[in-house]
Write an enzyme that holds these catalytic residues in place. Sequence first.
Site, mmCIF file in Angstrom:
data_model
loop_
_atom_site.group_PDB
_atom_site.id
_atom_site.type_symbol
_atom_site.label_atom_id
_atom_site.label_comp_id
_atom_site.label_asym_id
_atom_site.label_seq_id
_atom_site.Cartn_x
_atom_site.Cartn_y
_atom_site.Cartn_z
ATOM 1 N N ASP A 87 33.292 6.520 29.154
ATOM 2 C CA ASP A 87 32.580 5.827 28.075
ATOM 3 C C ASP A 87 31.306 5.198 28.618
ATOM 4 O O ASP A 87 31.340 4.547 29.675
ATOM 5 C CB ASP A 87 33.467 4.674 27.565
ATOM 6 C CG ASP A 87 33.976 4.904 26.164
ATOM 7 O OD1 ASP A 87 33.454 5.797 25.460
ATOM 8 O OD2 ASP A 87 34.916 4.189 25.772
ATOM 9 N N GLU A 186 37.262 7.405 14.457
ATOM 10 C CA GLU A 186 38.161 6.249 14.576
ATOM 11 C C GLU A 186 38.247 5.475 13.259
ATOM 12 O O GLU A 186 37.218 5.112 12.667
ATOM 13 C CB GLU A 186 37.660 5.310 15.698
ATOM 14 C CG GLU A 186 38.530 4.073 15.858
ATOM 15 C CD GLU A 186 38.393 3.375 17.197
ATOM 16 O OE1 GLU A 186 37.700 3.895 18.084
ATOM 17 O OE2 GLU A 186 39.017 2.303 17.350
HETATM 18 O O1 KIV Z 1 37.344 3.104 24.703
HETATM 19 C C1 KIV Z 1 38.269 3.798 24.220
HETATM 20 O O2 KIV Z 1 39.393 3.808 24.713
HETATM 21 C C2 KIV Z 1 37.968 4.612 23.045
HETATM 22 C C3 KIV Z 1 39.123 5.224 22.329
HETATM 23 C C4 KIV Z 1 39.805 4.212 21.507
HETATM 24 C C5 KIV Z 1 38.702 6.399 21.533
HETATM 25 O O3 KIV Z 1 36.845 4.753 22.684
#
Ligand code: KIV
Length: 267
Positions: A87, A186
């Site tokens: 991320d 989401e």
């Molecule tokens: O940061 C995360 O774990 C996410 C998931 C909830 C898709 O973005």
Amino acid sequence: MSQAKRVNVDSLQRMKRKGKRITMLTAYDYFMAQVLDEAGVDLLLVGDTVGMAVGGHATTIPVRLEHIVYHADMVSRGASRAMVIGDLPFLTYQVTVEAAIENAGKLMQDGHVHGVKVEGGRAMVPFVKRVLRAGIPVMGHLGLTPQSVHRFGGWKVQGKDERSATQVYEAAQALQDAGCFAIVLEAIPSELAQRVTESIEIPTIGIGAGPHCDGQVLVTPDMLGITGFEAKYIKQYAQLRDTIRDAVEHYVDDVKEGRYPTEEHGY
Ligand code: KIV
């Protein structure tokens, strides 16, 4: 022993075309990544939920790039088959395209991920295009994007009214056209997730988006019953918090009562 071939953007695309469902879970450390990989999970997400599900924060906003790099490095070493996605945290990709490329590159070079995930709709298109041009696969994330929780006024299902549903629908087309290889959906109504999934050629991965997406993602400590966090969309596959508490109470009793360690544990 032959190693299974690593999941990649092409195999995910083939899975969508053949109607084979895709599994994704979050991972934050080496040993958990190994277990999830052994169990056959296709995608491991080093999510900024690390701030909540490991760090105990109320949102993902305090998470920094260094945190994701640190955890991604562990996860990538633990996974031999799963594709590992990192991320990009809050404000590491939304300010300038130069920063987005630099930060995505850092996540790949130092965290050894195979792709990055960014939250947001049409506004993300220029960033997605430039990051992709640098050779970095990008996953999109629409609906209740946690980095915008304060703008939404809390953890609220998105896409419930016509305007917001159209925004999600059109953003999915835009992210696909920009080159994203998949999109997380989401907390949106299941009917909207179905419409989006049927309208694009890249896989959708749902969380709180019903049964019609091409795949599913959950936050691992939630689905294993470690965090104790409960929500309608979560299925708990274990109650590890109870298992761990029982084991630790047993250990505490053993030590206090002199049952452990015994002579046989000494050198
Ligand atoms: O940061 C995360 O774990 C996410 C998931 C909830 C898709 O973005």
